[in-house]
Design an enzyme around this catalytic site. Structure first.
Site, short mmCIF file in Angstrom:
data_model
loop_
_atom_site.label_atom_id
_atom_site.label_comp_id
_atom_site.label_asym_id
_atom_site.label_seq_id
_atom_site.Cartn_x
_atom_site.Cartn_y
_atom_site.Cartn_z
N LEU A 1 -0.59 -0.70 -4.43
CA LEU A 1 -2.30 -0.63 -4.25
C LEU A 1 -1.99 0.51 -3.93
O LEU A 1 -0.99 1.69 -3.34
CB LEU A 1 -2.37 -0.95 -2.87
CG LEU A 1 -3.13 -2.35 -2.80
CD1 LEU A 1 -3.49 -2.91 -1.42
CD2 LEU A 1 -4.19 -3.29 -3.96
N ASN B 1 0.55 6.95 -3.17
CA ASN B 1 -0.03 7.14 -4.69
C ASN B 1 -1.49 7.05 -4.57
O ASN B 1 -2.06 6.62 -4.67
CB ASN B 1 0.36 5.35 -4.63
CG ASN B 1 -0.01 5.09 -6.37
OD1 ASN B 1 -0.63 6.31 -6.98
ND2 ASN B 1 -0.05 3.58 -6.50
N LEU C 1 1.13 -1.35 0.49
CA LEU C 1 -0.43 0.34 0.32
C LEU C 1 0.87 1.50 -0.04
O LEU C 1 1.28 1.58 1.13
CB LEU C 1 -1.45 0.22 1.22
CG LEU C 1 -1.85 1.27 1.22
CD1 LEU C 1 -2.54 1.68 -0.05
CD2 LEU C 1 -2.41 1.35 2.68
N ASP C 2 0.73 2.03 -1.02
CA ASP C 2 1.93 3.28 -1.11
C ASP C 2 1.06 4.12 -1.04
O ASP C 2 -0.38 4.79 -2.00
CB ASP C 2 2.08 3.18 -2.38
CG ASP C 2 2.89 4.26 -3.07
OD1 ASP C 2 3.63 4.63 -1.66
OD2 ASP C 2 3.95 4.13 -4.20
N THR C 3 1.37 4.77 0.27
CA THR C 3 0.34 5.93 1.08
C THR C 3 0.49 7.15 0.17
O THR C 3 -1.11 7.68 -0.37
CB THR C 3 0.24 6.14 2.01
OG1 THR C 3 1.55 6.45 2.25
CG2 THR C 3 0.17 5.17 3.14
#
Length: 266
Positions: free
Chosen positions: A261, A177, A173-175
């Site tokens: 994500l 992105n 989970l790429d916060t």
């Protein structure tokens, strides 16, 4: 007095590397170890001008500041003059504190003193250098462990579902992105191309997702829309519509995950 130049360069390289390391920590900047060590070695080599009489002209204050500034450039590789001046000021401050500490120890390192009895025949310089090396080594281990814990906490198993089959992939989970496909406004999940090489997605709707990296590089990612995507969050399963964008590069050097994500996926 006999001076071993190689030992002097080694000692100063370690000290300079340590000073740059704590400077980076103070500024909360991540630096690559190879640049940190390279800058430390450069600073260590500068000590040559202090022991060779013909190079004495380069030992003046202005040249010392220039050498320190070059160390900052080599280590942090930043183009911002404001940042480099700020980093230089922090480095000089820590250098002065270290010099003051060494002067204090030398002043109290007299025969019969408590400090002299404590360290015995061991040079206080080697004790300080050992402390610096241990600090950097332990700090890197702690940072690596914490980084691994954080990474693992943000990895989710996803299932990309098609009409006839599905594919399970670990996704991070790429916060930061927020990538979305502009036509459908659906969140984009970036997946390594090799992970879907055995999947027949030719019949899926095709898209090209525009992207721009932090370094200014822009382009389009080949993408498609599966039937749906399942995201496994603990004991729960979230079903989402999403666009799958394909990338040729590996996303994790340790192969912890093979997809990214976007924040809108969860």
């Amino acid at each position: 007095m006999v001076i071993y130049l190689d030992v002097l360069i080694f000692e100063n390289s370690i000290v300079n590397t340590f000073l740059l390391y704590i400077t980076a920590q103070t500024l909360r900047i991540k630096v690559k170890m190879r640049y940190l060590i390279l800058a430390g070695i450069f600073g260590g080599l500068y000590v040559i001008v202090l022991v060779i009489p013909t190079l004495k002209i380069f030992s003046s204050l202005i040249f010392k500041i220039i050498a320190a500034f070059l160390m900052i450039i080599i280590c942090f590789r930043k183009k911002s003059l404001r940042f480099n001046i700020k980093a230089l000021a922090v480095l000089i401050m820590y250098s002065m504190v270290t010099a003051g500490l060494c002067f204090f120890i030398e002043l109290n390192n007299t025969r019969g003193s408590y400090f002299n009895a404590f360290i015995g025949n061991v040079s206080y310089k080697w004790i300080l250098i050992a402390i610096m090396i241990i600090y950097m080594f332990v700090n890197r281990i702690i940072w690596f462990i914490n980084d691994r814990k954080l990474t693992q906490s943000l990895i989710y198993e996803i299932e990309i579902c098609f009409k006839d089959n599905s594919k399970f992939i670990n996704a991070f989970l790429d916060t930061g992105n927020e990538l979305r496909e502009p036509i459908t406004n659906l969140p984009v999940i970036v997946v390594e191309k090799d992970m879907v090489s055995g999947i027949k997605w030719d019949d899926c709707p095709k898209f090209y997702v525009p992207f721009r990296l932090f370094n200014g590089k822009a382009g389009n990612l080949e993408a498609f829309k599966p039937s749906y995507v399942k995201i496994y969050i603990g004991d729960k399963v979230e079903v989402r519509n999403a666009i799958i964008a394909l990338i040729d590069n590996k996303l994790s050097s340790l192969n912890d995950y093979n997809a990214l994500l976007s924040r809108g996926s969860i």
